[in-house]
Design an enzyme around this catalytic site. Structure first.
Site, PDB file in Angstrom:
ATOM      1  N   PHE A  11       0.829  -1.220   0.000  1.00  0.00           N
ATOM      2  CA  PHE A  11       0.000   0.000   0.000  1.00  0.00           C
ATOM      3  C   PHE A  11       0.866   1.274   0.000  1.00  0.00           C
ATOM      4  CE2 PHE A  11      -2.342   2.764   3.294  1.00  0.00           C
ATOM      5  CZ  PHE A  11      -3.002   3.511   2.335  1.00  0.00           C
ATOM      6  N   THR A  36       3.737 -10.960  -0.918  1.00  0.00           N
ATOM      7  CA  THR A  36       2.886 -11.742  -0.010  1.00  0.00           C
ATOM      8  C   THR A  36       1.435 -11.426  -0.367  1.00  0.00           C
ATOM      9  OG1 THR A  36       2.660  -9.991   1.634  1.00  0.00           O
ATOM     10  CG2 THR A  36       4.620 -11.410   1.828  1.00  0.00           C
ATOM     11  N   ASP A  59      12.591 -12.203  -0.731  1.00  0.00           N
ATOM     12  CA  ASP A  59      12.099 -12.254   0.644  1.00  0.00           C
ATOM     13  C   ASP A  59      13.191 -11.694   1.564  1.00  0.00           C
ATOM     14  OD1 ASP A  59      11.192 -12.981   3.147  1.00  0.00           O
ATOM     15  OD2 ASP A  59      10.627 -15.023   2.561  1.00  0.00           O
ATOM     16  N   THR A 130       5.876   2.970  12.687  1.00  0.00           N
ATOM     17  CA  THR A 130       4.493   3.316  13.034  1.00  0.00           C
ATOM     18  C   THR A 130       4.406   4.002  14.394  1.00  0.00           C
ATOM     19  OG1 THR A 130       2.399   2.274  13.702  1.00  0.00           O
ATOM     20  CG2 THR A 130       4.328   0.902  13.849  1.00  0.00           C
ATOM     21  N   ASP A 131       3.343   4.772  14.589  1.00  0.00           N
ATOM     22  CA  ASP A 131       3.111   5.379  15.905  1.00  0.00           C
ATOM     23  C   ASP A 131       2.692   4.327  16.940  1.00  0.00           C
ATOM     24  OD1 ASP A 131       0.549   4.848  14.948  1.00  0.00           O
ATOM     25  OD2 ASP A 131      -0.261   6.839  15.384  1.00  0.00           O
ATOM     26  N   GLU A 132       2.331   3.127  16.460  1.00  0.00           N
ATOM     27  CA  GLU A 132       1.827   2.104  17.396  1.00  0.00           C
ATOM     28  C   GLU A 132       2.907   1.633  18.368  1.00  0.00           C
ATOM     29  OE1 GLU A 132      -0.888  -0.735  15.673  1.00  0.00           O
ATOM     30  OE2 GLU A 132      -1.371   0.622  14.035  1.00  0.00           O
ATOM     31  N   TYR A 155       2.185  -6.961  16.542  1.00  0.00           N
ATOM     32  CA  TYR A 155       2.634  -6.113  15.423  1.00  0.00           C
ATOM     33  C   TYR A 155       3.489  -4.964  15.941  1.00  0.00           C
ATOM     34  CZ  TYR A 155       2.412  -2.229  12.072  1.00  0.00           C
ATOM     35  OH  TYR A 155       2.735  -1.162  11.263  1.00  0.00           O
ATOM     36  N   SER A 158       6.811  -5.975  17.304  1.00  0.00           N
ATOM     37  CA  SER A 158       7.807  -6.329  16.275  1.00  0.00           C
ATOM     38  C   SER A 158       8.353  -5.069  15.601  1.00  0.00           C
ATOM     39  CB  SER A 158       7.210  -7.296  15.242  1.00  0.00           C
ATOM     40  OG  SER A 158       6.232  -6.655  14.452  1.00  0.00           O
ATOM     41  N   LYS A 159       7.497  -4.072  15.393  1.00  0.00           N
ATOM     42  CA  LYS A 159       7.992  -2.818  14.778  1.00  0.00           C
ATOM     43  C   LYS A 159       8.900  -2.078  15.769  1.00  0.00           C
ATOM     44  CE  LYS A 159       7.139  -1.194  11.301  1.00  0.00           C
ATOM     45  NZ  LYS A 159       7.725  -1.333   9.925  1.00  0.00           N
ATOM     46  N   PRO A 210     -18.275  -4.728  10.768  1.00  0.00           N
ATOM     47  CA  PRO A 210     -17.926  -5.241  12.097  1.00  0.00           C
ATOM     48  C   PRO A 210     -17.126  -4.245  12.941  1.00  0.00           C
ATOM     49  CG  PRO A 210     -16.474  -6.183  10.431  1.00  0.00           C
ATOM     50  CD  PRO A 210     -17.389  -5.248   9.711  1.00  0.00           C
TER      51      PRO A 210
HETATM   52  P1  NAD Z   1       1.319  -3.553   3.318  1.00  0.00           P
HETATM   53  O1  NAD Z   1       0.984  -4.755   4.137  1.00  0.00           O
HETATM   54  O2  NAD Z   1       0.271  -2.977   2.420  1.00  0.00           O
HETATM   55  O3  NAD Z   1       2.589  -3.859   2.408  1.00  0.00           O
HETATM   56  C1  NAD Z   1       3.701  -4.553   2.862  1.00  0.00           C
HETATM   57  C2  NAD Z   1       4.513  -4.980   1.654  1.00  0.00           C
HETATM   58  O4  NAD Z   1       5.668  -5.692   2.137  1.00  0.00           O
HETATM   59  C3  NAD Z   1       3.772  -5.938   0.710  1.00  0.00           C
HETATM   60  O5  NAD Z   1       3.955  -5.551  -0.624  1.00  0.00           O
HETATM   61  C4  NAD Z   1       4.406  -7.286   0.988  1.00  0.00           C
HETATM   62  O6  NAD Z   1       4.409  -8.145  -0.151  1.00  0.00           O
HETATM   63  C5  NAD Z   1       5.816  -6.885   1.384  1.00  0.00           C
HETATM   64  N1  NAD Z   1       6.456  -7.893   2.240  1.00  0.00           N
HETATM   65  C6  NAD Z   1       5.924  -8.474   3.357  1.00  0.00           C
HETATM   66  N2  NAD Z   1       6.781  -9.380   3.852  1.00  0.00           N
HETATM   67  C7  NAD Z   1       7.882  -9.358   3.046  1.00  0.00           C
HETATM   68  C8  NAD Z   1       9.104 -10.065   3.050  1.00  0.00           C
HETATM   69  N3  NAD Z   1       9.366 -10.999   3.984  1.00  0.00           N
HETATM   70  N4  NAD Z   1      10.023  -9.777   2.105  1.00  0.00           N
HETATM   71  C9  NAD Z   1       9.767  -8.852   1.157  1.00  0.00           C
HETATM   72  N5  NAD Z   1       8.605  -8.171   1.080  1.00  0.00           N
HETATM   73  C10 NAD Z   1       7.672  -8.422   2.021  1.00  0.00           C
HETATM   74  O7  NAD Z   1       1.844  -2.488   4.369  1.00  0.00           O
HETATM   75  P2  NAD Z   1       1.717  -0.894   4.364  1.00  0.00           P
HETATM   76  O8  NAD Z   1       0.457  -0.518   5.028  1.00  0.00           O
HETATM   77  O9  NAD Z   1       2.012  -0.367   3.010  1.00  0.00           O
HETATM   78  O10 NAD Z   1       2.902  -0.515   5.360  1.00  0.00           O
HETATM   79  C11 NAD Z   1       4.222  -0.309   4.870  1.00  0.00           C
HETATM   80  C12 NAD Z   1       5.129   0.034   6.026  1.00  0.00           C
HETATM   81  O11 NAD Z   1       4.658   1.203   6.683  1.00  0.00           O
HETATM   82  C13 NAD Z   1       5.209  -1.055   7.098  1.00  0.00           C
HETATM   83  O12 NAD Z   1       6.538  -1.129   7.573  1.00  0.00           O
HETATM   84  C14 NAD Z   1       4.271  -0.556   8.185  1.00  0.00           C
HETATM   85  O13 NAD Z   1       4.674  -1.033   9.446  1.00  0.00           O
HETATM   86  C15 NAD Z   1       4.464   0.937   8.064  1.00  0.00           C
HETATM   87  N6  NAD Z   1       3.298   1.759   8.485  1.00  0.00           N
HETATM   88  C16 NAD Z   1       2.049   1.494   8.002  1.00  0.00           C
HETATM   89  C17 NAD Z   1       0.982   2.315   8.393  1.00  0.00           C
HETATM   90  C18 NAD Z   1      -0.407   2.094   7.856  1.00  0.00           C
HETATM   91  O14 NAD Z   1      -1.350   2.758   8.317  1.00  0.00           O
HETATM   92  N7  NAD Z   1      -0.626   1.223   6.881  1.00  0.00           N
HETATM   93  C19 NAD Z   1       1.189   3.381   9.270  1.00  0.00           C
HETATM   94  C20 NAD Z   1       2.504   3.615   9.742  1.00  0.00           C
HETATM   95  C21 NAD Z   1       3.548   2.803   9.338  1.00  0.00           C
HETATM   96  P1  TYD Z   2      -6.885  -0.985  11.442  1.00  0.00           P
HETATM   97  O1  TYD Z   2      -7.274  -0.415  10.126  1.00  0.00           O
HETATM   98  O2  TYD Z   2      -6.718  -2.461  11.574  1.00  0.00           O
HETATM   99  O3  TYD Z   2      -5.562  -0.216  11.906  1.00  0.00           O
HETATM  100  P2  TYD Z   2      -4.784  -0.216  13.345  1.00  0.00           P
HETATM  101  O4  TYD Z   2      -5.263  -1.358  14.144  1.00  0.00           O
HETATM  102  O5  TYD Z   2      -3.365  -0.401  12.908  1.00  0.00           O
HETATM  103  O6  TYD Z   2      -5.060   1.101  13.948  1.00  0.00           O
HETATM  104  O7  TYD Z   2      -7.959  -0.544  12.524  1.00  0.00           O
HETATM  105  C1  TYD Z   2      -8.282   0.825  12.745  1.00  0.00           C
HETATM  106  C2  TYD Z   2      -9.301   0.890  13.865  1.00  0.00           C
HETATM  107  O8  TYD Z   2     -10.524   0.267  13.433  1.00  0.00           O
HETATM  108  C3  TYD Z   2      -8.876   0.124  15.106  1.00  0.00           C
HETATM  109  O9  TYD Z   2      -9.334   0.814  16.268  1.00  0.00           O
HETATM  110  C4  TYD Z   2      -9.598  -1.207  14.995  1.00  0.00           C
HETATM  111  C5  TYD Z   2     -10.897  -0.832  14.277  1.00  0.00           C
HETATM  112  N1  TYD Z   2     -11.471  -1.906  13.417  1.00  0.00           N
HETATM  113  C6  TYD Z   2     -12.795  -2.297  13.607  1.00  0.00           C
HETATM  114  O10 TYD Z   2     -13.528  -1.770  14.461  1.00  0.00           O
HETATM  115  N2  TYD Z   2     -13.285  -3.299  12.818  1.00  0.00           N
HETATM  116  C7  TYD Z   2     -12.522  -3.910  11.865  1.00  0.00           C
HETATM  117  O11 TYD Z   2     -13.026  -4.843  11.179  1.00  0.00           O
HETATM  118  C8  TYD Z   2     -11.170  -3.477  11.667  1.00  0.00           C
HETATM  119  C9  TYD Z   2     -10.293  -4.105  10.636  1.00  0.00           C
HETATM  120  C10 TYD Z   2     -10.697  -2.456  12.470  1.00  0.00           C
END
Ligand code: NAD
Ligand code: TYD
Length: 347
Positions: A11, A36, A59, A130-132, A155, A158-159, A210
């Site tokens: 993404f 993946t 990978d 991530t902020d998490e 999650y 691990s981050k 949900p």
């Molecule tokens: P995503 O799950 O959409 O994409 C992850 C990508 O990594 C995928 O294309 C997957 O194929 C690839 N990948 C997974 N395991 C792999 C491996 N072992 N080797 C090579 N490639 C691999 O994730 P995203 O939401 O785009 O997040 C990207 C990064 O940003 C992550 O590090 C996540 O922790 C961080 N992040 C995400 C958010 C969010 O809201 N989505 C917010 C803050 C930080």
């Molecule tokens: P999510 O998109 O999984 O992101 P994160 O857990 O990393 O913040 O979830 C965002 C918020 O929405 C979180 O408070 C959990 C809630 N949520 C639901 O209530 N129902 C759902 O089916 C999902 C996926 C998330």
């Protein structure tokens, strides 16, 4: 400059790859992704033939392959996004998160450290986090760059661990690094396991929405393209050994966000006002559910001049329009294994 971007078929990574390939034709961009369930080359289809773009299917858990790729392509800088990224999946399979997020990151750090050991000039390991990692907030307060790490989910643990390793490699081996910690992203190409695209998909299919627990959990939402621009700025202007928090100044309780999404969908689908919201269903809460995330993005704002470019309402409308205009994308990613995941998680 030869830049390795990991996770570029996912993404956020796909938006970062697109921005760098199109904005910097003088850079060579290498998109490394294992593809993946979350990775999808459709996300970067528009730039796949660009002369400064190469896709590497690999990978990050394969340590030897990482070393060989550094030797073969001689990367100068890394933007590391590849990760397992979904909290719910981390609750059912924590080890997958340890493997990719912790060990995979260390494999990349080792490959970079060894390849760059004789010349650290103009090298950079930029780790996207991530902020998490900061855990959860009460009613008030914001996460700053100095907030203590206090992760609650497998999650975020691990981050947090990967962030610590990146910093440790900086201190111990002098590896130049930057870390940025961002709030929840939304926008085009997000896999429909996260809140907004999952609920979009259920609304168009007239399926239950949900809501975990009482729905009163708060997240700080940022449009993904604004995050990509922040990454561009931090990559070019950020200071070595620094952390930057990136956030939308945009807190929403889940229920309020869901109601706004339902309203937009009613309009787009020509439904009566309130129709989509009837799908809201309260389900069992997520274990260890963090109550509130909110980022203080003052540092990146004042030091680097970054701020989000769209309001949440604008960003959400753009997102809804993208999903409506790309039904094939959604159909492809929700076929096959997606249904198995959905049934296990929600039924
Ligand atoms: P995503 O799950 O959409 O994409 C992850 C990508 O990594 C995928 O294309 C997957 O194929 C690839 N990948 C997974 N395991 C792999 C491996 N072992 N080797 C090579 N490639 C691999 O994730 P995203 O939401 O785009 O997040 C990207 C990064 O940003 C992550 O590090 C996540 O922790 C961080 N992040 C995400 C958010 C969010 O809201 N989505 C917010 C803050 C930080
Ligand atoms: P999510 O998109 O999984 O992101 P994160 O857990 O990393 O913040 O979830 C965002 C918020 O929405 C979180 O408070 C959990 C809630 N949520 C639901 O209530 N129902 C759902 O089916 C999902 C996926 C998330």
């Amino acid at each position: 400059m030869k830049i390795l971007i990991t996770g570029g078929a996912g993404f956020i990574g796909s938006h970062v790859v697109r921005l760098f390939v199109t904005k910097y034709p003088e850079y060579q961009i290498y998109n490394l992704d294992e593809l993946t369930y979350a990775g999808n080359l459709e996300n970067v289809k528009d730039i796949e033939h660009s002369s400064n773009y190469t896709f590497l299917k690999a990978d990050i858990n394969d340590a030897e392959k990482m070393v060989n790729l550094f030797k073969k392509y001689n990367f100068d800088k890394v933007i590391h996004l590849a990760a397992e990224s979904h909290v719910d999946r981390s609750i059912t399979d924590p080890l997958a998160f340890v493997r990719t997020n912790v060990i995979g990151t260390i494999n990349l750090l080792n490959a970079a450290k060894d390849h760059w050991k004789d010349d650290l000039e103009n090298k950079l390991f930029y780790h996207i986090s991530t902020d998490e990692v900061y855990g959860t907030l009460g009613e008030t307060g914001l996460f700053t760059e100095t907030t203590a790490y206090d992760p609650n989910s497998p999650y975020s643990a691990s981050k947090a661990s990967s962030d610590h390793f990146v910093r440790a490699y900086g201190e111990t081996y002098g590896l130049p690094f930057i870390i940025s910690n961002c709030s929840n992203n939304y926008g085009p190409n997000q896999f429909p396991e996260k809140l907004i695209p999952l609920f979009f998909n259920n609304i168009i299919s007239n399926k239950a929405l949900p809501v975990y627990g009482d729905g009163k959990y708060t997240r700080d939402w940022l449009y993904v393209i604004d995050h990509a621009h922040a990454i561009d700025l931090v990559f070019h202007k950020g200071e070595n050994k620094s952390t930057y928090n990136i956030g939308g100044f945009n807190e929403w309780q889940n229920l309020d966000l869901i109601k706004l999404l339902c309203e937009i969908m009613d309009k787009r689908l020509g439904r009566a006002k309130g129709e989509s919201a009837k799908l809201i269903t309260y389900v069992k809460d997520r274990p260890g559910h963090d109550k509130r995330y909110a980022i203080d993005a003052t540092k990146i704002n004042t030091e680097l001049g970054w701020k989000p470019s769209v309001t949440f309402e604008e960003g959400l409308e753009k997102t809804v329009d993208w999903y409506l205009e790309n039904p094939e994308w959604l159909k492809n990613v929700t076929s096959g294994k997606y249904q198995e995941y959905y049934d296990k998680q929600y039924v």
